[in-house]
Design an enzyme around this catalytic site. Sequence first.
Site, PDB file in Angstrom:
ATOM      1  N   LYS A 157      -9.136  -3.726  33.103  1.00 41.66           N
ATOM      2  CA  LYS A 157      -9.385  -4.110  34.497  1.00 41.66           C
ATOM      3  C   LYS A 157      -8.103  -4.390  35.289  1.00 41.66           C
ATOM      4  O   LYS A 157      -8.064  -4.165  36.497  1.00 41.66           O
ATOM      5  CB  LYS A 157     -10.318  -5.336  34.554  1.00 41.66           C
ATOM      6  CG  LYS A 157     -11.715  -5.048  34.028  1.00 41.66           C
ATOM      7  CD  LYS A 157     -12.603  -6.277  34.041  1.00 41.66           C
ATOM      8  CE  LYS A 157     -13.019  -6.679  35.427  1.00 41.66           C
ATOM      9  NZ  LYS A 157     -14.049  -7.727  35.435  1.00 41.66           N
TER      10      LYS A 157
ATOM     11  N   ASN B 263     -13.025  -3.511  38.835  1.00 36.64           N
ATOM     12  CA  ASN B 263     -14.141  -3.208  37.932  1.00 36.64           C
ATOM     13  C   ASN B 263     -14.929  -1.979  38.379  1.00 36.64           C
ATOM     14  O   ASN B 263     -15.848  -1.546  37.689  1.00 36.64           O
ATOM     15  CB  ASN B 263     -15.087  -4.416  37.815  1.00 36.64           C
ATOM     16  CG  ASN B 263     -15.865  -4.677  39.088  1.00 36.64           C
ATOM     17  OD1 ASN B 263     -15.485  -4.242  40.179  1.00 36.64           O
ATOM     18  ND2 ASN B 263     -16.963  -5.401  38.971  1.00 36.64           N
TER      19      ASN B 263
ATOM     20  N   ASP C 100     -16.864  -8.160  41.582  1.00 38.86           N
ATOM     21  CA  ASP C 100     -17.284  -9.387  40.891  1.00 38.86           C
ATOM     22  C   ASP C 100     -17.583 -10.513  41.876  1.00 38.86           C
ATOM     23  O   ASP C 100     -18.564 -11.250  41.725  1.00 38.86           O
ATOM     24  CB  ASP C 100     -16.208  -9.845  39.903  1.00 38.86           C
ATOM     25  CG  ASP C 100     -16.167  -8.985  38.647  1.00 38.86           C
ATOM     26  OD1 ASP C 100     -17.207  -8.416  38.285  1.00 38.86           O
ATOM     27  OD2 ASP C 100     -15.092  -8.887  38.035  1.00 38.86           O
TER      28      ASP C 100
ATOM     29  N   GLY D 275      -9.724 -14.520  34.834  1.00 39.07           N
ATOM     30  CA  GLY D 275     -10.055 -13.417  35.720  1.00 39.07           C
ATOM     31  C   GLY D 275     -11.320 -13.636  36.517  1.00 39.07           C
ATOM     32  O   GLY D 275     -11.376 -13.344  37.726  1.00 39.07           O
TER      33      GLY D 275
ATOM     34  N   ASN E   8      -8.456 -26.259  34.698  1.00 42.13           N
ATOM     35  CA  ASN E   8      -8.385 -25.323  33.575  1.00 42.13           C
ATOM     36  C   ASN E   8      -7.677 -26.005  32.411  1.00 42.13           C
ATOM     37  O   ASN E   8      -6.802 -26.855  32.615  1.00 42.13           O
ATOM     38  CB  ASN E   8      -7.604 -24.068  33.997  1.00 42.13           C
ATOM     39  CG  ASN E   8      -7.718 -22.961  32.958  1.00 42.13           C
ATOM     40  OD1 ASN E   8      -8.807 -22.477  32.688  1.00 42.13           O
ATOM     41  ND2 ASN E   8      -6.602 -22.573  32.365  1.00 42.13           N
TER      42      ASN E   8
END
Length: 277
Positions: free
Chosen positions: A69, A90, A106, A135, A156
């Site tokens: 990707k 994608n 997406d 991603g 994160n």
Amino acid sequence: MSDKIPLAGVIGSPIAHSKSPLLHRHWLERYGIRGFYIPMDVAHADLKQVLEALPRMGFVGINVTIPHKETILSLADSVSDRAALIGSANTLIFRADGKVYADNTDGIGFIENLRQGAPGWDPTAGPAAVLGAGGAARAVVAALSEQGVREIRVSNRTRSRAEALRAEFGPKIVVHDWVQAAAMIDGAATVVNTTSLGMVGKAEFKVPLDALSPDAVVSDLVYVPLETAFLREARARGCVAVDGLGMLLHQAAPGFERWFGRRPEVDEAARAVLLDA
């Protein structure tokens, strides 16, 4: 009318697990379209050669999945603004002149799924809290920003990845340490899990949801299992919870429309195809 049968497909490695062929075949049969959608296992070393050959073989476009990707952006002739912003593509469209156009659907899939699963969702109702910075998170953050969410909190496990999002998307991104993820949810109107936590075979989702508002719309990109512990607890707290399967369905629709000329319906019949797989 052209006698050529349009071909599309999905490339990745591995690819046997992909549910995309089932979905596209369902739509092709449902609308009586003469076309085919084919899964193709393509190694990284062969990517450029395959991309050059597919348009000459009658392919009108393809989906791209892991691990290609990001790489595919450098091989395309033109790239959409959103694919460039997200850093991956994608969906590829092969134009009549053989040129390759790369896009990323997406974010579209995420927003359409949110609107279908939570019809009253208002992006301006308050901050969004996004768990993860990979991603998928990039696509979600880009989409939320485009919809007008004014503050997007990101946490994160590796803080530097969240900081990278802030560097690219600007001051509306507010980074929180992973140990502060539970507090980050306080006052959020939209909460999204983009990590693999809670997925079958992965670590459990253990971020406490005590601060979650019952008015929040909660979404999990994980769809195996369909009802994750994260969504189950959110529903128990009164939230509208949106599973991740719809994003998979909605991100596929724009490509199908461009390749085969008809916008497919994302409905219970389409969901059933993937749930029964």
